[in-house]
Design an enzyme around this catalytic site. Structure first.
Site, PDB file in Angstrom:
ATOM      1  N   GLY A 112       0.809  -1.213   0.000  1.00  0.00           N
ATOM      2  CA  GLY A 112       0.000   0.000   0.000  1.00  0.00           C
ATOM      3  C   GLY A 112       0.847   1.270   0.000  1.00  0.00           C
ATOM      4  O   GLY A 112       0.390   2.323  -0.469  1.00  0.00           O
ATOM      5  N   GLU A 165       1.753   1.837  -3.461  1.00  0.00           N
ATOM      6  CA  GLU A 165       0.506   2.225  -4.146  1.00  0.00           C
ATOM      7  C   GLU A 165       0.174   3.687  -3.859  1.00  0.00           C
ATOM      8  O   GLU A 165      -0.288   4.419  -4.725  1.00  0.00           O
ATOM      9  CB  GLU A 165      -0.639   1.298  -3.709  1.00  0.00           C
ATOM     10  N   GLU A 197       2.337  -8.230  -1.858  1.00  0.00           N
ATOM     11  CA  GLU A 197       1.037  -8.773  -1.444  1.00  0.00           C
ATOM     12  C   GLU A 197       0.908 -10.258  -1.732  1.00  0.00           C
ATOM     13  O   GLU A 197       0.312 -11.007  -0.955  1.00  0.00           O
ATOM     14  CB  GLU A 197      -0.106  -8.012  -2.139  1.00  0.00           C
TER      15      GLU A 197
HETATM   16  C1  3H9 Z   1      -0.878  -4.169   1.548  1.00  0.00           C
HETATM   17  O1  3H9 Z   1      -0.215  -3.175   1.609  1.00  0.00           O
HETATM   18  C2  3H9 Z   1      -2.231  -4.278   0.909  1.00  0.00           C
HETATM   19  C3  3H9 Z   1      -2.577  -3.216  -0.083  1.00  0.00           C
HETATM   20  O2  3H9 Z   1      -2.282  -3.626  -1.398  1.00  0.00           O
HETATM   21  C4  3H9 Z   1      -4.065  -2.984  -0.077  1.00  0.00           C
HETATM   22  C5  3H9 Z   1      -4.587  -2.078   0.955  1.00  0.00           C
HETATM   23  C6  3H9 Z   1      -6.032  -1.744   0.773  1.00  0.00           C
HETATM   24  N1  3H9 Z   1       1.188  -4.250   8.863  1.00  0.00           N
HETATM   25  O3  3H9 Z   1       9.062  -7.937  10.393  1.00  0.00           O
HETATM   26  P1  3H9 Z   1       9.455  -7.167  11.580  1.00  0.00           P
HETATM   27  C7  3H9 Z   1       4.960  -5.253  12.139  1.00  0.00           C
HETATM   28  S1  3H9 Z   1      -0.382  -5.613   2.270  1.00  0.00           S
HETATM   29  C8  3H9 Z   1       1.158  -4.408  10.178  1.00  0.00           C
HETATM   30  O4  3H9 Z   1       9.694  -7.889  12.858  1.00  0.00           O
HETATM   31  P2  3H9 Z   1      11.835  -6.365  10.193  1.00  0.00           P
HETATM   32  C9  3H9 Z   1       5.393  -6.663  12.484  1.00  0.00           C
HETATM   33  O5  3H9 Z   1       4.268  -7.483  12.708  1.00  0.00           O
HETATM   34  C10 3H9 Z   1       1.103  -5.212   3.111  1.00  0.00           C
HETATM   35  N2  3H9 Z   1       2.239  -4.694  10.927  1.00  0.00           N
HETATM   36  O6  3H9 Z   1      10.704  -6.206  11.289  1.00  0.00           O
HETATM   37  C11 3H9 Z   1       6.217  -6.426  13.711  1.00  0.00           C
HETATM   38  O7  3H9 Z   1       5.320  -6.220  14.792  1.00  0.00           O
HETATM   39  P3  3H9 Z   1       5.674  -6.782  16.246  1.00  0.00           P
HETATM   40  C12 3H9 Z   1       2.265  -5.298   2.213  1.00  0.00           C
HETATM   41  C13 3H9 Z   1       3.390  -4.822  10.277  1.00  0.00           C
HETATM   42  O8  3H9 Z   1      12.671  -5.149  10.322  1.00  0.00           O
HETATM   43  C14 3H9 Z   1       6.889  -5.080  13.420  1.00  0.00           C
HETATM   44  O9  3H9 Z   1       6.097  -4.445  12.432  1.00  0.00           O
HETATM   45  N3  3H9 Z   1       3.448  -5.199   3.001  1.00  0.00           N
HETATM   46  C15 3H9 Z   1       3.491  -4.675   8.891  1.00  0.00           C
HETATM   47  O10 3H9 Z   1      12.455  -7.708  10.277  1.00  0.00           O
HETATM   48  C16 3H9 Z   1       8.295  -5.198  12.927  1.00  0.00           C
HETATM   49  O11 3H9 Z   1       8.297  -6.078  11.807  1.00  0.00           O
HETATM   50  C17 3H9 Z   1       4.154  -6.291   3.391  1.00  0.00           C
HETATM   51  O12 3H9 Z   1       3.841  -7.405   3.066  1.00  0.00           O
HETATM   52  C18 3H9 Z   1       2.318  -4.353   8.174  1.00  0.00           C
HETATM   53  N4  3H9 Z   1       2.320  -4.177   6.845  1.00  0.00           N
HETATM   54  O13 3H9 Z   1      11.058  -6.321   8.777  1.00  0.00           O
HETATM   55  C19 3H9 Z   1       5.351  -6.011   4.257  1.00  0.00           C
HETATM   56  N5  3H9 Z   1       4.784  -4.891   8.528  1.00  0.00           N
HETATM   57  O14 3H9 Z   1       6.919  -6.079  16.659  1.00  0.00           O
HETATM   58  C20 3H9 Z   1       5.325  -6.865   5.500  1.00  0.00           C
HETATM   59  C21 3H9 Z   1       5.456  -5.139   9.660  1.00  0.00           C
HETATM   60  O15 3H9 Z   1       4.454  -6.461  17.051  1.00  0.00           O
HETATM   61  N6  3H9 Z   1       6.386  -6.559   6.397  1.00  0.00           N
HETATM   62  N7  3H9 Z   1       4.625  -5.090  10.726  1.00  0.00           N
HETATM   63  O16 3H9 Z   1       5.882  -8.255  16.056  1.00  0.00           O
HETATM   64  C22 3H9 Z   1       7.658  -6.977   6.215  1.00  0.00           C
HETATM   65  O17 3H9 Z   1       7.996  -7.562   5.216  1.00  0.00           O
HETATM   66  C23 3H9 Z   1       8.639  -6.704   7.307  1.00  0.00           C
HETATM   67  O18 3H9 Z   1       7.935  -6.476   8.492  1.00  0.00           O
HETATM   68  C24 3H9 Z   1       9.578  -5.490   7.081  1.00  0.00           C
HETATM   69  C25 3H9 Z   1      10.387  -5.174   8.361  1.00  0.00           C
HETATM   70  C26 3H9 Z   1      10.540  -5.842   5.934  1.00  0.00           C
HETATM   71  C27 3H9 Z   1       8.781  -4.244   6.709  1.00  0.00           C
END
Ligand code: 3H9
Length: 702
Positions: free
Chosen positions: A104, A107, A127
């Site tokens: 997002g 986006e 995604e």
């Molecule tokens: C999307 O965007 C849909 C859209 O197309 C449509 C919308 C309408 N949301 O991984 P970490 C939390 S889909 C909520 O340990 P790192 C994670 O749970 C999204 N929480 O750190 C953790 O919480 P906690 C597309 C999130 O440095 C904390 O942040 N995006 C999200 O190893 C730290 O995360 C993705 O798929 C989130 N989106 O890695 C990206 N992201 O401390 C998903 C993270 O309570 N995220 N958290 O356990 C990642 O790939 C990795 O978290 C990132 C950081 C690389 C960003």
């Protein structure tokens, strides 16, 4: 009192500076959307503003939409509403991307009129890794910016591209080398000076659209990661709709995104996402861990495992010494390390200079005393209790008492090993999985004496070497091997005794989604490895016959698998192709006859059902016995270390999706048919009668 908004607006001359500040990852949740909508409305009301600039605080632009909100209908304003306000603004809106812009977040940036990014920024639509399609215009705006074929490739891969690459394909307008905010402010001033106005992405057209050849090529390219998956079909439909008028395309995307969110695949993949993060948290640990500095690591044992661990630490920029009293073993280890790095260079993962720098960090030594100045010693010698105890005990003579010792045992008691030293509180298990420099899973084994401080250090070690840690209590096989031996592999052997062939069992489980079937895995690792593990097991516990009678007989006959050219299969001329071996079938038939087991035709469905139910049942025992703390930890172990298909969520999530009552009923059925080792775990019976689930059980524990 209402929390301060995570979005601020500052007037900097004629530039309206919108800043997103929502730690830890600037996820675009409801508060951020409200903040962005309000900020855009304020800029619209202020005639002095000529440009809007959107930036984020911290090291990353944003990790995208807040995944926690996906379980319920999204509250307004939606990201699409915010994007519409941006795209139709009367003045240009610029996004400046530092670090990550995922999902997002990208986006959002694509709805802006101009985009800047740091050279090393990472922009992507991941995604698909969560089983959903980009649902905030990503499938419509990305094709408009970079072309339909390129957009399809990016969305199917889910992997981000660098700022420089994004500039080369037209996704961003400029790459910034120095300070991003300074550069973005001067970019905005240039827009004003040059009189450049809004440039809505939605006004572009997509020509040509996706053709069948491009679709086939992209599906072929990503076939491995998309095996067994279905989200890709929705992505393709959405991108095809990008040739429609923008509003119509958006509507198609919205319907498909909604559909993807409800699919089992998406529920499973989101479960694994959060399970992996939960596994990194230790119940009862103080929130602030004492930082554990590692400059140098000593690894004792120069086998494949020791060498792989050495690579993992060298990759993390640490100095490593590999210790083995046999010089030839050290020479082989150095060869292994060199060829692993050569292959990384060949695959374009790192350049030659980096490979050489990492190789130079690893030194070989022949005496254990060389571990004296290591901050962490990892013992990875042969799986033998006496030998390991002797190595560990010898460390006390020169290794300062506060230093940590890890054992890489996969079967032995970590408590007993710790007690062989004068510092049992500072000893724990680090169970790496071969190839240790590649496989994501790291089981951290907590001995009875292991201190909380040592465990917290173990978590920091896992983070350093980029592994996913899961804590296991000290018990035979820990979480993964216990379930593999007592559940999954045992049942596959039982099926062989009842009439299935190794090729049939492997094909059925591969079809289910495993990367490789159990017999092939056994041949790859070496049938002797399992036999040795069972010799250790029988010193502690017993198992009723038949228990790996086929694998142990193969070991006895020197048919150790791929390395000897024969195991459950034949391998010709040192090759990897597993060929059926009629002699093995005869051997299995003889073992069935010895036990009076009548052989019969077995269906693929029965093979899969029995192997997976057995896995689930032993998983429930592992929970009951407190070996794993959470059902979701088991899912992480199996998806990140044992090849269980990630899109099915891991064995315990899969059990929930089958329905625990159904699982209990089928296990009872096999119990009646096959005898006591199918005894349903008490936890499964309890959950079934309470109409509950493993997920609910985890939640109640929290
Ligand atoms: C999307 O965007 C849909 C859209 O197309 C449509 C919308 C309408 N949301 O991984 P970490 C939390 S889909 C909520 O340990 P790192 C994670 O749970 C999204 N929480 O750190 C953790 O919480 P906690 C597309 C999130 O440095 C904390 O942040 N995006 C999200 O190893 C730290 O995360 C993705 O798929 C989130 N989106 O890695 C990206 N992201 O401390 C998903 C993270 O309570 N995220 N958290 O356990 C990642 O790939 C990795 O978290 C990132 C950081 C690389 C960003």
């Amino acid at each position: 009192m209402r929390n301060p908004s995570p979005v601020s607006l500052d007037k900097q001359g004629a530039v309206g500076l919108i800043r997103i500040d929502n730690p830890p990852v600037n996820a675009i949740n409801h508060d951020v959307r409200v903040g962005l909508a309000e900020a855009m409305a304020q800029t619209a009301r202020n005639p002095e503003l000529k440009v809007v600039l959107i930036v984020s605080t911290g090291e990353l632009f944003s990790a995208g939409a807040d995944i926690n909100e996906f379980d319920r209908p999204l509250a307004e304003p939606s990201l699409q509403t915010v994007q519409a306000a941006i795209e139709t603004a009367r003045i240009p809106v610029v996004a400046a991307i530092r670090g990550l812009a995922l999902g997002g977040a990208l986006e959002l940036a694509m709805a802006c009129h101009y985009r800047l990014a740091n050279k090393n920024a990472k922009l992507g639509l991941p995604e698909i890794t969560l089983g959903i399609i980009p649902g905030a215009g990503g499938t419509q705006r990305l094709p408009r910016l970079v072309g339909a074929g390129r957009a399809l490739d990016m969305i199917l891969s889910g992997a981000p591209i660098s700022g420089s690459e994004a500039a080369s394909i037209g996704l961003v307008d400029e790459v910034v080398e120095g300070d991003l905010l300074d550069a973005a402010m001067s970019f905005c001033r240039r827009l004003i000076d040059d009189g450049l106005g809004p440039r809505p992405t939605c006004n572009r057209t997509v020509r040509p659209g996706l053709d069948d050849a491009a679709v086939a090529e992209a599906l072929h390219k990503h076939a491995r990661s998309l095996k067994g998956r279905s989200t890709q079909a929705l992505v393709i439909d959405a991108i095809r709709a990008a040739t429609l008028p923008f509003a119509e395309g958006l509507a198609v995307e919205a319907a498909l995104a909604q559909k993807s969110l409800a699919m089992r695949e998406s529920l499973a993949l989101r479960h694994v996402f959060f399970a992996e993060r939960a596994a990194g948290k230790l119940d009862g640990a103080p929130t602030e861990a004492k930082p554990f500095e590692i400059r140098r690591v000593a690894i004792i044992g120069a086998g494949t495992m020791g060498s792989g661990i050495a690579i993992a630490f060298a990759d993390a920029g640490r100095d490593v010494i590999v210790i083995d009293n046999a010089q030839p073993a050290l020479a082989r280890s150095q060869e292994f390390i060199r060829s692993a790095y050569a292959s990384s260079v060949q695959r374009g993962r790192i350049d030659q200079k980096t490979a050489e720098e990492r190789i130079s960090r690893i030194a070989g030594r022949t005496t254990v005393a060389d571990a004296a100045d290591a901050d962490l010693v990892i013992e990875a010698v042969f799986e033998d209790m006496d030998l390991k105890k002797q190595v560990l005990a010898s460390l006390d003579a020169f290794l300062p008492a506060e230093r940590l010792i890890a054992t890489n045992t996969s079967t032995l008691s970590v408590t007993e090993l710790g007690r062989a030293t004068a510092r049992p509180g500072r000893v724990f298990g680090l169970h790496f999985f071969s190839p240790a420099n590649v496989t994501k899973l790291l089981e951290i084994v907590r001995g009875r004496d292991t201190s909380m401080e040592a465990l917290q250090a173990a978590f920091q070690i896992a983070k350093l070497v980029k592994k996913i840690p899961v804590v296991s209590r000290d018990a035979f096989g820990f979480i993964g091997n216990r379930m593999m031996l007592d559940g999954y592999f045992r049942e596959s052997e039982q099926l062989l005794l009842e009439g299935a062939s190794p090729a049939q069992v492997d094909a059925a489980l591969k079809q289910f989604g495993f990367a490789m079937g159990p017999q092939r895995v056994s041949d790859l690792g070496g049938t002797d490895v399992g036999t040795k593990a069972r010799i250790q097991l029988y010193k502690r516990e017993s198992r009723p016959d038949p228990y790996f009678v086929i694998a142990d007989r193969l070991t006895e006959l020197g048919m150790l698998g791929q390395k000897t050219g024969r195991g459950f299969y034949r391998y010709e001329n040192g090759g990897r192709e597993a060929l059926p071996d009629p002699e093995v079938i005869r051997l299995i038939e003889a073992l069935s006859a010895e036990r009076g087991i009548a052989r019969r035709e077995i269906s693929d469905e029965e093979i899969v059902e029995r192997c997976i139910l057995a896995l689930i049942n032993v998983g429930a025992l592992v929970l009951e016995e407190g070996i794993a703390a959470r059902a979701s930890d088991i899912d992480v172990v199996w998806t990140s270390g044992y090849g269980f298909p990630r899109h099915l969520g891991g064995p315990m999530f899969y059990a929930d999706s089958l329905g625990i009552s159904h699982v209990a009923e089928r296990i009872r059925h096999y119990h009646k048919k096959l005898g006591h080792y199918w005894q349903p775990a008490t936890l499964i019976e309890r959950l079934a009668s309470a109409k509950s689930s493993f997920e609910e059980w985890d939640r109640q524990k929290v």
